[in-house]
Design a protein around this motif. Structure first.
Motif, mmCIF file in Angstrom:
data_model
loop_
_atom_site.group_PDB
_atom_site.id
_atom_site.type_symbol
_atom_site.label_atom_id
_atom_site.label_comp_id
_atom_site.label_asym_id
_atom_site.label_seq_id
_atom_site.Cartn_x
_atom_site.Cartn_y
_atom_site.Cartn_z
ATOM 1 N N GLY A 129 38.834 35.194 33.824
ATOM 2 C CA GLY A 129 39.280 34.056 34.625
ATOM 3 C C GLY A 129 39.435 34.465 36.068
ATOM 4 O O GLY A 129 38.600 35.198 36.600
ATOM 5 N N ILE A 130 40.508 34.035 36.702
ATOM 6 C CA ILE A 130 40.714 34.355 38.105
ATOM 7 C C ILE A 130 42.159 34.775 38.351
ATOM 8 O O ILE A 130 43.069 34.432 37.584
ATOM 9 N N LEU A 131 42.342 35.524 39.427
ATOM 10 C CA LEU A 131 43.664 35.821 39.958
ATOM 11 C C LEU A 131 43.690 35.338 41.394
ATOM 12 O O LEU A 131 42.822 35.697 42.191
ATOM 13 N N ALA A 132 44.660 34.484 41.705
ATOM 14 C CA ALA A 132 44.778 33.928 43.051
ATOM 15 C C ALA A 132 46.045 34.461 43.714
ATOM 16 O O ALA A 132 47.098 34.557 43.089
ATOM 17 N N MET A 133 45.912 34.832 44.986
ATOM 18 C CA MET A 133 47.048 35.276 45.793
ATOM 19 C C MET A 133 47.165 34.322 46.972
ATOM 20 O O MET A 133 46.234 34.186 47.764
ATOM 21 N N THR A 134 48.312 33.637 47.068
ATOM 22 C CA THR A 134 48.507 32.605 48.075
ATOM 23 C C THR A 134 49.647 32.986 49.003
ATOM 24 O O THR A 134 50.721 33.386 48.547
ATOM 25 N N ILE A 135 49.407 32.851 50.300
ATOM 26 C CA ILE A 135 50.430 33.087 51.314
ATOM 27 C C ILE A 135 50.729 31.761 51.995
ATOM 28 O O ILE A 135 49.828 31.095 52.505
ATOM 29 N N ASP A 136 52.002 31.382 51.990
ATOM 30 C CA ASP A 136 52.435 30.111 52.561
ATOM 31 C C ASP A 136 53.505 30.394 53.612
ATOM 32 O O ASP A 136 54.587 30.901 53.299
ATOM 33 N N GLN A 145 44.582 31.711 50.888
ATOM 34 C CA GLN A 145 44.443 32.057 49.478
ATOM 35 C C GLN A 145 43.243 32.966 49.274
ATOM 36 O O GLN A 145 42.150 32.692 49.760
ATOM 37 N N GLY A 146 43.484 34.061 48.586
ATOM 38 C CA GLY A 146 42.418 34.961 48.177
ATOM 39 C C GLY A 146 42.268 34.911 46.672
ATOM 40 O O GLY A 146 43.266 34.903 45.940
ATOM 41 N N ILE A 147 41.035 34.849 46.191
ATOM 42 C CA ILE A 147 40.764 34.742 44.758
ATOM 43 C C ILE A 147 39.844 35.874 44.337
ATOM 44 O O ILE A 147 38.848 36.172 45.010
ATOM 45 N N VAL A 148 40.182 36.510 43.230
ATOM 46 C CA VAL A 148 39.346 37.575 42.692
ATOM 47 C C VAL A 148 39.130 37.310 41.205
ATOM 48 O O VAL A 148 40.012 36.782 40.519
ATOM 49 N N ALA A 149 37.957 37.645 40.721
ATOM 50 C CA ALA A 149 37.621 37.396 39.317
ATOM 51 C C ALA A 149 38.330 38.389 38.410
ATOM 52 O O ALA A 149 38.493 39.562 38.747
ATOM 53 N N LEU A 150 38.771 37.893 37.263
ATOM 54 C CA LEU A 150 39.305 38.744 36.205
ATOM 55 C C LEU A 150 38.239 38.853 35.120
ATOM 56 O O LEU A 150 37.937 37.882 34.438
ATOM 57 N N GLU A 151 37.691 40.032 34.998
ATOM 58 C CA GLU A 151 36.597 40.239 34.043
ATOM 59 C C GLU A 151 36.837 41.510 33.244
ATOM 60 O O GLU A 151 35.927 42.305 33.020
ATOM 61 N N GLY A 152 38.067 41.694 32.806
ATOM 62 C CA GLY A 152 38.421 42.931 32.123
ATOM 63 C C GLY A 152 39.036 43.905 33.115
ATOM 64 O O GLY A 152 38.881 43.779 34.323
ATOM 65 N N GLY A 153 39.717 44.907 32.594
ATOM 66 C CA GLY A 153 40.373 45.862 33.462
ATOM 67 C C GLY A 153 41.842 45.528 33.648
ATOM 68 O O GLY A 153 42.338 44.488 33.204
ATOM 69 N N THR A 154 42.537 46.416 34.335
ATOM 70 C CA THR A 154 43.977 46.274 34.534
ATOM 71 C C THR A 154 44.267 45.536 35.827
ATOM 72 O O THR A 154 43.372 45.287 36.645
ATOM 73 N N LEU A 155 45.552 45.219 36.037
ATOM 74 C CA LEU A 155 45.939 44.604 37.305
ATOM 75 C C LEU A 155 45.737 45.570 38.468
ATOM 76 O O LEU A 155 45.489 45.128 39.591
ATOM 77 N N GLU A 156 45.840 46.858 38.215
ATOM 78 C CA GLU A 156 45.502 47.835 39.256
ATOM 79 C C GLU A 156 44.043 47.664 39.676
ATOM 80 O O GLU A 156 43.729 47.640 40.874
ATOM 81 N N ASP A 157 43.156 47.538 38.692
ATOM 82 C CA ASP A 157 41.726 47.357 38.996
ATOM 83 C C ASP A 157 41.498 46.079 39.795
ATOM 84 O O ASP A 157 40.697 46.060 40.740
ATOM 85 N N VAL A 158 42.190 45.025 39.419
ATOM 86 C CA VAL A 158 42.031 43.745 40.110
ATOM 87 C C VAL A 158 42.498 43.863 41.560
ATOM 88 O O VAL A 158 41.866 43.335 42.482
ATOM 89 N N ALA A 159 43.611 44.546 41.765
ATOM 90 C CA ALA A 159 44.118 44.735 43.127
ATOM 91 C C ALA A 159 43.124 45.514 43.975
ATOM 92 O O ALA A 159 42.868 45.175 45.136
ATOM 93 N N HIS A 160 42.530 46.552 43.407
ATOM 94 C CA HIS A 160 41.540 47.333 44.152
ATOM 95 C C HIS A 160 40.325 46.482 44.507
ATOM 96 O O HIS A 160 39.795 46.560 45.620
ATOM 97 N N ALA A 161 39.898 45.653 43.557
ATOM 98 C CA ALA A 161 38.748 44.777 43.824
ATOM 99 C C ALA A 161 39.080 43.774 44.922
ATOM 100 O O ALA A 161 38.248 43.477 45.791
ATOM 101 N N TYR A 162 40.311 43.241 44.909
ATOM 102 C CA TYR A 162 40.716 42.274 45.926
ATOM 103 C C TYR A 162 40.657 42.891 47.318
ATOM 104 O O TYR A 162 40.111 42.292 48.262
ATOM 105 N N PHE A 163 41.217 44.078 47.480
ATOM 106 C CA PHE A 163 41.233 44.694 48.808
ATOM 107 C C PHE A 163 39.840 45.115 49.253
ATOM 108 O O PHE A 163 39.513 45.054 50.437
ATOM 109 N N ALA A 164 39.003 45.533 48.303
ATOM 110 C CA ALA A 164 37.641 45.926 48.661
ATOM 111 C C ALA A 164 36.819 44.727 49.105
ATOM 112 O O ALA A 164 36.025 44.812 50.052
#
Length: 332
Positions: A129-136, A145-164
């Protein structure tokens, strides 16, 4: 205010303790970061819900990640982390309001979670699915809002993908969660949740020192690695040092974050700044919920009545609010 860390016998600094974010920097490596250990606050947020242990652990990781990211805000506002997936835990919501108010909630399918083996991979709980990070920043500004795909892996992996992908800032994130059992004064075992995390970013003054991997235009053959520039030596060293962190160091109450930072970076010199407390604090209120109900149509008000009253339960903190339907019928 900042202070340079010295050997543990003579820190000369006030230790932050639990539930406080500690910003730090390592000038020799062009690093800035934040670290936190969470105890009573995260235990309170998890204890008020009847979550299975695997769900509590996953939500705790999301809480720590949100604290590390939200505490970077330099203005009064809100940082919201939310997942929407097809997994057994189909939604995580963590709401951080500056300077440090937190609330969190997980929605899950009891049967699907129960069917999973103990110690299951967190990625299996999340699914895809997706992980959305929203700043208001408030009512008179635009949300980011930044959105990154969730396609397996940990939240650490998702955070690294978001910053990259979104920030293009070399970033390392470490998260750890554990259940802690202690003996009370009566000798009975007491259970509590602890969590910790560390975020490190490479922020040199010269931006050309940050090597960016080329983004494929879609023509590269499957499985072919795209070439990228050589990483800066300082960032390579930082990754090596952070890679030595063990989970227990992030959560152990006998290993304060200042001691961990000194172990990692004492040869380079590490400076810590004043900690910022974080607390379990929901933003719900009777007035806010009443305002929402006043926006309901007459039909929606009637549908909300049960046993002659309207009862609303906050999904975050569990507080129940009761209302007289007549108040909203008159408003309509």
């Amino acid at each position: 205010m900042s202070e340079r860390l010295e050997p543990s016998e003579s820190y000369g600094v006030h230790l932050a303790g639990d539930d406080a974010v500690v910003p730090f920097q390592v000038d020799a490596l062009d690093l800035r970061g934040r670290t936190v250990q969470m105890g009573p606050a995260i235990d309170a947020m998890l204890a008020r819900h009847d979550y299975p242990p695997a769900v509590s652990k996953l939500l705790a990781e999301a809480i720590v990640l949100t604290v590390l990211l939200g505490s970077s805000l330099k203005f009064e506002g809100q940082f919201l982390l939310q997942t929407q997936t097809d997994g057994p835990v189909d939604m995580l919501v963590v709401d951080f309001r500056t300077p440090g108010d937190l609330r969190a909630y997980a929605r899950f399918d009891k049967a699907r979670v129960a069917a999973m083996a103990a110690g299951a991979d967190p990625s299996a709980l999340l699914g895809t699915g997706i992980l959305a990070m929203t700043i208001d920043q408030g009512p008179h500004t635009s949300r980011y809002q930044g959105i990154v795909a969730l396609e397996g892996g940990t939240l650490e992996d998702v955070a690294h993908a978001y910053f990259a992908q979104s920030e293009q800032i070399p970033t390392l994130v470490r998260l750890a969660v554990a259940e802690l059992y202690t003996r009370g004064e009566t000798g009975a075992a007491r259970h509590g949740w602890r969590a910790g995390g560390l975020l490190v970013q490479f922020l040199p003054d010269a931006p050309e020192r940050i090597a960016h991997r080329d983004i494929s235009g879609g023509d590269a053959p499957e499985g072919v690695e795209m070439p990228g520039g050589d990483e800066d030596d300082a960032w390579v060293e930082a990754q090596s040092l952070v890679g030595t962190i063990e989970d227990h160091e992030l959560i152990d109450p006998d290993v304060p974050v200042e001691r961990l930072l000194y172990r990692l970076f004492h040869e380079r010199g590490v400076r810590v700044y004043d900690p910022t407390p974080v607390r379990d604090q929901c933003s719900c209120s009777r007035e806010r919920i009443a305002g929402v109900l006043r926006s309901f149509t007459a039909e929606e008000i009637e549908e909300s009545i049960e046993d002659g009253a309207i009862t609303v339960t906050c999904e975050f903190c569990g507080t129940r609010y009761g209302f007289d339907p007549a108040e909203f019928r008159a408003a309509g």
